[in-house]
Design a protein around this motif. Structure first.
Motif, PDB file in Angstrom:
ATOM      1  N   ARG A  23       0.833  -1.212   0.000  1.00 36.92           N
ATOM      2  CA  ARG A  23       0.000   0.000   0.000  1.00 36.92           C
ATOM      3  C   ARG A  23       0.865   1.258   0.000  1.00 36.92           C
ATOM      4  NH1 ARG A  23      -5.257  -0.917   0.019  1.00 36.92           N
ATOM      5  NH2 ARG A  23      -6.031  -2.899   0.876  1.00 36.92           N
ATOM      6  N   GLU A  24       1.962   1.228   0.749  1.00 32.63           N
ATOM      7  CA  GLU A  24       2.816   2.422   0.768  1.00 32.63           C
ATOM      8  C   GLU A  24       3.624   2.561  -0.530  1.00 32.63           C
ATOM      9  OE1 GLU A  24       2.507   4.925   2.582  1.00 32.63           O
ATOM     10  OE2 GLU A  24       1.264   4.131   4.184  1.00 32.63           O
ATOM     11  N   VAL A  25       3.982   1.445  -1.152  1.00 34.50           N
ATOM     12  CA  VAL A  25       4.589   1.536  -2.490  1.00 34.50           C
ATOM     13  C   VAL A  25       3.634   2.266  -3.437  1.00 34.50           C
ATOM     14  CG1 VAL A  25       5.189   0.177  -4.547  1.00 34.50           C
ATOM     15  CG2 VAL A  25       6.117  -0.468  -2.302  1.00 34.50           C
ATOM     16  N   ALA A  26       2.361   1.882  -3.393  1.00 31.44           N
ATOM     17  CA  ALA A  26       1.364   2.492  -4.280  1.00 31.44           C
ATOM     18  C   ALA A  26       1.207   3.983  -3.997  1.00 31.44           C
ATOM     19  CB  ALA A  26       0.014   1.782  -4.115  1.00 31.44           C
ATOM     20  N   THR A  27       1.175   4.336  -2.722  1.00 35.80           N
ATOM     21  CA  THR A  27       0.946   5.738  -2.361  1.00 35.80           C
ATOM     22  C   THR A  27       2.146   6.608  -2.695  1.00 35.80           C
ATOM     23  OG1 THR A  27      -0.607   5.091  -0.649  1.00 35.80           O
ATOM     24  CG2 THR A  27       0.365   7.276  -0.448  1.00 35.80           C
ATOM     25  N   VAL A  28       3.336   6.132  -2.385  1.00 37.61           N
ATOM     26  CA  VAL A  28       4.539   6.904  -2.728  1.00 37.61           C
ATOM     27  C   VAL A  28       4.634   7.076  -4.248  1.00 37.61           C
ATOM     28  CG1 VAL A  28       7.077   6.837  -2.739  1.00 37.61           C
ATOM     29  CG2 VAL A  28       5.809   6.326  -0.635  1.00 37.61           C
ATOM     30  N   ALA A  29       4.309   6.036  -4.991  1.00 39.64           N
ATOM     31  CA  ALA A  29       4.327   6.133  -6.451  1.00 39.64           C
ATOM     32  C   ALA A  29       3.339   7.188  -6.934  1.00 39.64           C
ATOM     33  CB  ALA A  29       3.985   4.768  -7.071  1.00 39.64           C
ATOM     34  N   ALA A  30       2.111   7.129  -6.441  1.00 39.62           N
ATOM     35  CA  ALA A  30       1.076   8.048  -6.922  1.00 39.62           C
ATOM     36  C   ALA A  30       1.399   9.489  -6.560  1.00 39.62           C
ATOM     37  CB  ALA A  30      -0.284   7.655  -6.347  1.00 39.62           C
ATOM     38  N   THR A  59       3.496   1.110 -10.680  1.00 41.08           N
ATOM     39  CA  THR A  59       3.080   1.607 -11.998  1.00 41.08           C
ATOM     40  C   THR A  59       1.565   1.656 -12.132  1.00 41.08           C
ATOM     41  OG1 THR A  59       5.124   0.829 -13.002  1.00 41.08           O
ATOM     42  CG2 THR A  59       3.262   1.182 -14.480  1.00 41.08           C
ATOM     43  N   VAL A  60       0.886   0.606 -11.672  1.00 36.31           N
ATOM     44  CA  VAL A  60      -0.585   0.619 -11.729  1.00 36.31           C
ATOM     45  C   VAL A  60      -1.125   1.771 -10.883  1.00 36.31           C
ATOM     46  CG1 VAL A  60      -2.660  -0.665 -11.051  1.00 36.31           C
ATOM     47  CG2 VAL A  60      -0.823  -1.818 -12.299  1.00 36.31           C
ATOM     48  N   ALA A  61      -0.530   2.007  -9.726  1.00 39.10           N
ATOM     49  CA  ALA A  61      -0.951   3.120  -8.877  1.00 39.10           C
ATOM     50  C   ALA A  61      -0.779   4.457  -9.593  1.00 39.10           C
ATOM     51  CB  ALA A  61      -0.149   3.125  -7.575  1.00 39.10           C
ATOM     52  N   ALA A  62       0.393   4.671 -10.157  1.00 37.95           N
ATOM     53  CA  ALA A  62       0.682   5.965 -10.800  1.00 37.95           C
ATOM     54  C   ALA A  62      -0.218   6.200 -12.008  1.00 37.95           C
ATOM     55  CB  ALA A  62       2.149   6.026 -11.218  1.00 37.95           C
ATOM     56  N   LEU A  63      -0.380   5.188 -12.849  1.00 35.81           N
ATOM     57  CA  LEU A  63      -1.181   5.389 -14.064  1.00 35.81           C
ATOM     58  C   LEU A  63      -2.659   5.565 -13.726  1.00 35.81           C
ATOM     59  CD1 LEU A  63       0.585   2.960 -16.566  1.00 35.81           C
ATOM     60  CD2 LEU A  63       0.743   5.455 -16.460  1.00 35.81           C
ATOM     61  N   ILE A  81      10.447   5.787  -6.386  1.00 36.34           N
ATOM     62  CA  ILE A  81      10.433   7.183  -6.851  1.00 36.34           C
ATOM     63  C   ILE A  81      11.160   7.321  -8.183  1.00 36.34           C
ATOM     64  CG2 ILE A  81      11.174   9.530  -6.303  1.00 36.34           C
ATOM     65  CD1 ILE A  81      10.791   8.838  -3.326  1.00 36.34           C
ATOM     66  N   MET A  82      12.334   6.691  -8.300  1.00 31.49           N
ATOM     67  CA  MET A  82      13.076   6.744  -9.563  1.00 31.49           C
ATOM     68  C   MET A  82      12.238   6.213 -10.726  1.00 31.49           C
ATOM     69  SD  MET A  82      16.862   5.447  -8.335  1.00 31.49           S
ATOM     70  CE  MET A  82      17.114   4.704  -9.944  1.00 31.49           C
ATOM     71  N   GLN A  83      11.485   5.143 -10.458  1.00 31.83           N
ATOM     72  CA  GLN A  83      10.680   4.523 -11.509  1.00 31.83           C
ATOM     73  C   GLN A  83       9.639   5.504 -12.066  1.00 31.83           C
ATOM     74  OE1 GLN A  83       9.441   0.518 -10.602  1.00 31.83           O
ATOM     75  NE2 GLN A  83       7.557   0.732 -11.798  1.00 31.83           N
ATOM     76  N   MET A  84       9.234   6.463 -11.258  1.00 32.93           N
ATOM     77  CA  MET A  84       8.224   7.415 -11.713  1.00 32.93           C
ATOM     78  C   MET A  84       8.718   8.315 -12.840  1.00 32.93           C
ATOM     79  SD  MET A  84       5.457   6.591 -10.332  1.00 32.93           S
ATOM     80  CE  MET A  84       6.033   4.871 -10.360  1.00 32.93           C
ATOM     81  N   ALA A  85      10.046   8.405 -13.027  1.00 31.11           N
ATOM     82  CA  ALA A  85      10.561   9.122 -14.198  1.00 31.11           C
ATOM     83  C   ALA A  85       9.960   8.563 -15.482  1.00 31.11           C
ATOM     84  CB  ALA A  85      12.087   9.027 -14.249  1.00 31.11           C
ATOM     85  N   VAL A  86       9.713   7.269 -15.494  1.00 28.10           N
ATOM     86  CA  VAL A  86       9.148   6.621 -16.684  1.00 28.10           C
ATOM     87  C   VAL A  86       7.705   7.052 -16.926  1.00 28.10           C
ATOM     88  CG1 VAL A  86       8.561   4.402 -17.751  1.00 28.10           C
ATOM     89  CG2 VAL A  86      10.618   4.598 -16.307  1.00 28.10           C
ATOM     90  N   TYR A  87       6.948   7.243 -15.864  1.00 31.06           N
ATOM     91  CA  TYR A  87       5.498   7.452 -16.021  1.00 31.06           C
ATOM     92  C   TYR A  87       5.070   8.897 -15.848  1.00 31.06           C
ATOM     93  CZ  TYR A  87       5.857   2.545 -16.199  1.00 31.06           C
ATOM     94  OH  TYR A  87       6.235   1.303 -16.614  1.00 31.06           O
TER      95      TYR A  87
END
Lengths: 142, 142, 142, 142, 142, 142
Positions: free
Chosen positions: D64-71, E68-72, D103-109
């Protein structure tokens, strides 16, 4: 040259003139599609963006379309307007390659999905033009 | 000329070269600020945006900075990077007027607040340069 | 009443009049802050939003400020303008409670962080007004 | 184990319990900061996100925290909440490296600026923890 | 294990290998759809996201797809890529329930419409898989 | 009057009651479309937005729909939900003109493309109602 601001011209006249230079057909489509719901807004769409902004002398139309294609690709939520401005970019002298470069660059600032969806929009516009311009397929055939 | 892709150059070398042409100080700042948390990402920031994208021959650096300033103004959520690219735009030959025009145009595509905040960012960058470049205040003093 | 579109009035005059009804101080601040970088944009900010849009008769100013506070809270990337319009909402007769309700509702459409940051902006505006309006603390003290 | 939904518990009780497991201090801060402007919203912030969503059994708190930090990194317009959830991620067992990778992965999206600003937020959170946890600097010191 | 970074491998080779583990069909589709408009970008899509980022050892592929699913879902403007990554999430071992939980959680951070549209995307992907995988309908049938 | 919060009512009951006042058909459609993928989320969609927020006494439903139409137009990435709330706005007493004004105003805060796409959504909703309400075409025919 035609973007010069004629003293005697109204914003609507100037906007119509500049818009027709950029993309007359798209402009007419927007005006007619708003006629029954928000006719004043059709006028605003011409007056502020084209009568005020695009007609300003400080930046040429090619650079203005680079800016617009970049922004609409990055925002990623206005596909119809992005296609209109890819078309407009070609009309004011950008090459397909330049437009494609602008869109690809947006991967850096808005992510790969935004850039991919921008490229697919460009592909559609280019294909439409090829279909319409057969047999030459050239933007500015002599 | 210096953007030409040298065969023997790595992406990192090419990116570093292109970034130093655009804004060497900002590039060094990013690399050093990431050194203790994500050093690989400092490398990626140079390799993909600058080594892959900005070094491509299909669009000149002035147009690339027009695109970037437009996108970052429109997105409206990356003020530090917008300032870096307003600076970069000046470095590659855009005038203050051209940059101001690009930002103003974003009122059309992302609303007046985005454009206003972009203009305030530009005002800050211009003021910093004026303070640093006294007494001339010129971007490309001979 | 004062929003009525006087035939003889220019857009700039009408916009200035409507803006002064909504928030004269904020309007003057924007104009003066743009004077040295983009004076034409200061005029556009008054002409299109206030001279064209807010002065239209089809929606009262209270509803217009509900719409603006909602949108700026939801977009979440224009804090200075959100504060101006929270202030403006109070000026045109919205209560603090109504503004707070609008912002809370944005949790549904733009997520809890956007609503929280909107509430913190409102809290700041309310506190400023309380400090300025001492001892009454009332928006429309008789 | 403590996320199990006890039949007799109210949403507020369950939310408070789950939130305190994730980040009790941040939760208390939000509640107290809303006390004078929107106390009901303080309750909603606990009830829906934590009482309803985070307490659901289908996904563990780390994911859940992976998802939230990503978003929040990708949206890029809620820095205070992003920091709270970087902290929360550490609290539920994510490592600094894992959070940095997300966080780094978000550069892609969402582009490089969003990722960079996320990394700078993480750097701040990590530094605060180091300052507070001296001399160990470890998240889960025995 | 296959994400291990082989010394002798190019970024393109590594990216192709990782992408084929995640979603080979979608990868091939993107490459072929870009072939006539931006073939270099097809290479970048594999090299940076998959060759550089997804292949990093610090976060497992399940957590990467949660991110990725979270961000998109939260960004809400890239439906085709969201579907690809819902599919990818299933491919790397996330259950339908876990993916649904991630998407539902986005209501907290990006609002209910974003979560609803994410759930409808998931519903479509799940239905496609059910149609393709008949009669079992199981993601990892023995 | 019916929005009054009855002591004995559950959030789900209250939300269902308020939602049916606003737009019963759309509510039922959402519930049924989520039945097989996320039935709990169907309940949340009714409980938090309608049971908690829309049923609060501090803002009338007309103002709430002004806020929602404004936000969804500005965000520009949730067309289905925007249409539902244009419909809802008409159901709670907003006129077509008022809704059109709200959407047009979003050009100021989110750009012309967002406003245009909002107007096209409204046009569709109005046309559907005209087709369904023939021969009168009036929202509140006596």
């Amino acid at each position: 040259m035609s973007r010069k601001q004629h003293e005697s011209e109204s914003r609507l006249e100037r906007g119509t003139r500049v818009l027709s230079e950029i993309d007359g057909v798209a402009g007419e489509n927007v005006v007619s599609s708003l006629a029954d719901i928000a006719p004043d807004f059709a006028r605003y769409v011409i007056e502020f963006p084209f009568g005020d902004i695009y007609s300003r002398p400080g930046l040429d139309l090619r650079a203005r379309e680079v800016a617009t294609v970049a922004a609409l690709t990055a925002l990623g939520n206005a596909a119809p307007q992005l296609k209109v401005h890819i078309e407009a970019g070609l009309n004011v002298g950008l090459t397909r390659e330049e437009i494609t470069e602008v869109i690809m660059q947006m991967a850096v600032y808005a992510g790969f999905p935004a850039a991919l969806n921008g490229l697919f929009a460009a592909k559609e516009v280019f294909a439409c033009r090829d279909a319409a311009n057969e047999p030459s397929g050239q933007e500015h055939a002599a």
